[in-house]
Design a protein around this motif. Structure first.
Motif, PDB file in Angstrom:
ATOM      1  N   ILE A  12     -56.620  -3.930 -29.091  1.00  0.00           N
ATOM      2  CA  ILE A  12     -57.693  -3.070 -28.609  1.00  0.00           C
ATOM      3  C   ILE A  12     -58.826  -3.472 -29.094  1.00  0.00           C
ATOM      4  O   ILE A  12     -59.730  -3.966 -28.425  1.00  0.00           O
ATOM      5  N   ALA A  13     -59.025  -3.788 -30.404  1.00  0.00           N
ATOM      6  CA  ALA A  13     -60.067  -4.129 -31.175  1.00  0.00           C
ATOM      7  C   ALA A  13     -60.675  -5.672 -30.750  1.00  0.00           C
ATOM      8  O   ALA A  13     -61.693  -5.717 -30.430  1.00  0.00           O
ATOM      9  N   SER A 117     -59.761 -12.112 -38.671  1.00  0.00           N
ATOM     10  CA  SER A 117     -58.731 -11.672 -39.336  1.00  0.00           C
ATOM     11  C   SER A 117     -57.734 -11.336 -38.197  1.00  0.00           C
ATOM     12  O   SER A 117     -56.247 -11.365 -38.686  1.00  0.00           O
ATOM     13  N   VAL A 118     -57.924 -10.824 -37.193  1.00  0.00           N
ATOM     14  CA  VAL A 118     -56.843 -10.507 -36.137  1.00  0.00           C
ATOM     15  C   VAL A 118     -55.959 -11.804 -35.854  1.00  0.00           C
ATOM     16  O   VAL A 118     -54.814 -11.993 -35.895  1.00  0.00           O
ATOM     17  N   GLY A 119     -56.877 -12.976 -35.533  1.00  0.00           N
ATOM     18  CA  GLY A 119     -56.096 -14.216 -35.333  1.00  0.00           C
ATOM     19  C   GLY A 119     -55.380 -14.675 -36.237  1.00  0.00           C
ATOM     20  O   GLY A 119     -54.468 -15.395 -36.036  1.00  0.00           O
ATOM     21  N   SER A 120     -55.745 -14.441 -37.428  1.00  0.00           N
ATOM     22  CA  SER A 120     -54.870 -15.244 -38.487  1.00  0.00           C
ATOM     23  C   SER A 120     -53.820 -14.220 -38.936  1.00  0.00           C
ATOM     24  O   SER A 120     -52.597 -14.829 -39.487  1.00  0.00           O
ATOM     25  N   SER A 121     -53.902 -12.877 -38.877  1.00  0.00           N
ATOM     26  CA  SER A 121     -52.772 -12.200 -39.424  1.00  0.00           C
ATOM     27  C   SER A 121     -51.777 -11.524 -38.332  1.00  0.00           C
ATOM     28  O   SER A 121     -50.597 -11.173 -38.737  1.00  0.00           O
ATOM     29  N   ALA A 122     -51.997 -11.542 -37.138  1.00  0.00           N
ATOM     30  CA  ALA A 122     -51.426 -11.117 -36.039  1.00  0.00           C
ATOM     31  C   ALA A 122     -50.176 -11.766 -35.830  1.00  0.00           C
ATOM     32  O   ALA A 122     -48.986 -11.265 -35.829  1.00  0.00           O
ATOM     33  N   PRO A 123     -50.128 -13.177 -35.865  1.00  0.00           N
ATOM     34  CA  PRO A 123     -48.685 -13.913 -35.989  1.00  0.00           C
ATOM     35  C   PRO A 123     -47.768 -13.358 -37.025  1.00  0.00           C
ATOM     36  O   PRO A 123     -46.591 -13.457 -36.838  1.00  0.00           O
ATOM     37  N   PHE A 124     -48.414 -13.290 -38.133  1.00  0.00           N
ATOM     38  CA  PHE A 124     -47.385 -13.025 -39.463  1.00  0.00           C
ATOM     39  C   PHE A 124     -46.882 -11.541 -39.221  1.00  0.00           C
ATOM     40  O   PHE A 124     -45.880 -10.990 -39.634  1.00  0.00           O
ATOM     41  N   ILE A 125     -47.850 -10.553 -38.766  1.00  0.00           N
ATOM     42  CA  ILE A 125     -47.375  -9.237 -38.549  1.00  0.00           C
ATOM     43  C   ILE A 125     -46.275  -9.219 -37.508  1.00  0.00           C
ATOM     44  O   ILE A 125     -45.166  -8.613 -37.785  1.00  0.00           O
ATOM     45  N   GLY A 126     -46.256  -9.925 -36.453  1.00  0.00           N
ATOM     46  CA  GLY A 126     -45.361 -10.137 -35.473  1.00  0.00           C
ATOM     47  C   GLY A 126     -44.082 -10.802 -36.133  1.00  0.00           C
ATOM     48  O   GLY A 126     -42.756 -10.254 -35.725  1.00  0.00           O
ATOM     49  N   LEU A 127     -44.248 -11.779 -36.929  1.00  0.00           N
ATOM     50  CA  LEU A 127     -42.991 -12.440 -37.350  1.00  0.00           C
ATOM     51  C   LEU A 127     -42.446 -11.689 -38.613  1.00  0.00           C
ATOM     52  O   LEU A 127     -40.971 -11.325 -38.563  1.00  0.00           O
ATOM     53  N   GLY A 166     -47.214 -10.585 -31.453  1.00  0.00           N
ATOM     54  CA  GLY A 166     -47.963 -11.316 -32.258  1.00  0.00           C
ATOM     55  C   GLY A 166     -48.683 -12.274 -31.871  1.00  0.00           C
ATOM     56  O   GLY A 166     -49.988 -12.387 -32.203  1.00  0.00           O
ATOM     57  N   LEU A 167     -48.141 -13.330 -31.265  1.00  0.00           N
ATOM     58  CA  LEU A 167     -48.861 -14.108 -30.568  1.00  0.00           C
ATOM     59  C   LEU A 167     -49.699 -13.845 -29.742  1.00  0.00           C
ATOM     60  O   LEU A 167     -50.924 -14.389 -29.323  1.00  0.00           O
ATOM     61  N   ALA A 168     -49.397 -12.864 -28.568  1.00  0.00           N
ATOM     62  CA  ALA A 168     -50.133 -12.579 -27.490  1.00  0.00           C
ATOM     63  C   ALA A 168     -51.295 -11.827 -27.938  1.00  0.00           C
ATOM     64  O   ALA A 168     -52.455 -11.764 -27.396  1.00  0.00           O
ATOM     65  N   VAL A 169     -51.377 -11.200 -29.351  1.00  0.00           N
ATOM     66  CA  VAL A 169     -52.662 -10.405 -29.775  1.00  0.00           C
ATOM     67  C   VAL A 169     -53.420 -11.619 -30.676  1.00  0.00           C
ATOM     68  O   VAL A 169     -54.595 -11.720 -30.338  1.00  0.00           O
ATOM     69  N   ALA A 170     -52.757 -12.597 -31.120  1.00  0.00           N
ATOM     70  CA  ALA A 170     -53.538 -13.427 -32.051  1.00  0.00           C
ATOM     71  C   ALA A 170     -54.199 -14.610 -31.171  1.00  0.00           C
ATOM     72  O   ALA A 170     -55.457 -15.049 -31.508  1.00  0.00           O
ATOM     73  N   ILE A 171     -53.632 -15.094 -30.018  1.00  0.00           N
ATOM     74  CA  ILE A 171     -54.217 -15.983 -29.121  1.00  0.00           C
ATOM     75  C   ILE A 171     -55.785 -15.796 -28.604  1.00  0.00           C
ATOM     76  O   ILE A 171     -56.596 -16.760 -28.827  1.00  0.00           O
TER      77      ILE A 171
END
Length: 225
Positions: A12-13, A117-127, A166-171
């Motif tokens: 959302i952000a 921050s979202v781009g770098s952290s979202a994949p790890f949150i998803g993982l 996580g990838l859908a948010v980060a990309i």
């Protein structure tokens, strides 16, 4: 559930910043194009000063010119008792233009930290969500004593969805960050070039004897009135 909520809020952000900054940049470029066209077509700086008096600056270029005019007016009415008034008119003008560029830089870069921050952290949150989900899925399968493929595939597949989320948010965040960073770099490069031209115009014969009111530019031609 907590990780899913974190990814949803991040998404959302991200899209809020993408939409708002895209609209803001479009408006800024439109106002900048209009101001620069009027600036270079103006016969003298008096006309530019009058245009700035008609409304507040709405783009970095008019904001820079506004600060330049105010610096000249303030230097002409200085008392010599404040540190900010130290130096020649050229030095005073340089400091004022530099402050304006720094303000515009901060304004253009607002929100980019969130995107980065979202781009770098979202994949790890998803993982992490995937690992946590797979762990609980395997524990549940082990306790039930049923390890057939149809029993394993469902829970594990649901856990793997977190990686995709996580990838859908980060990309989008990464793409938006790169786009806005490049756009800001172009604008700031053009602004730096315009600052050199503006400094040359204002420091070579441009003088304003009357002090300007707060937030208002005094036309040059009025100094002889």
């Amino acid at each position: 559930m907590f990780l899913l909520v974190a990814l949803a809020l991040s998404s959302i952000a991200t899209w809020y910043l993408i939409v708002t900054k895209t609209i803001a940049n479009w408006r800024m470029r439109r106002h900048a194009k209009s101001f620069l066209a009027a600036f270079w077509e103006a016969p003298n700086l008096d006309v530019v000063a009058e245009r700035l008096n008609d409304g507040m600056p709405r783009d970095p270029f008019s904001h820079l010119a506004h600060h330049g005019f105010r610096a000249i007016a303030q230097h002409g009415s200085k008392t010599g008792q404040r540190m900010i008034e130290a130096g020649s008119q050229e030095e005073f003008l340089t400091r004022s233009l530099r402050r304006a560029i720094e303000q515009d830089t901060a304004r253009l870069e607002s929100g980019l930290t969130v995107l980065a921050s979202v781009g770098s952290s979202a994949p790890f949150i998803g993982l992490f969500g995937t690992v946590w989900g797979v762990y609980h899925a395997l524990v549940g399968i082990g306790m039930s004593g049923q390890s057939t493929l149809d029993k394993v595939a469902g829970p594990v597949g649901e856990a793997l969805i977190m990686t995709a989320l996580g990838l859908a948010v980060a990309i989008p965040a990464v793409l938006a960050y790169n786009f806005f960073t490049r756009s800001n770099r172009i604008v700031l490069s053009e602004l730096d070039s315009f600052a050199h031209d503006l400094f040359a115009f204002m420091s070579t014969g441009t003088r304003m004897a009357e002090p300007a009111a707060e937030g208002k530019v005094t036309p040059i031609s009025k100094r002889s009135a």
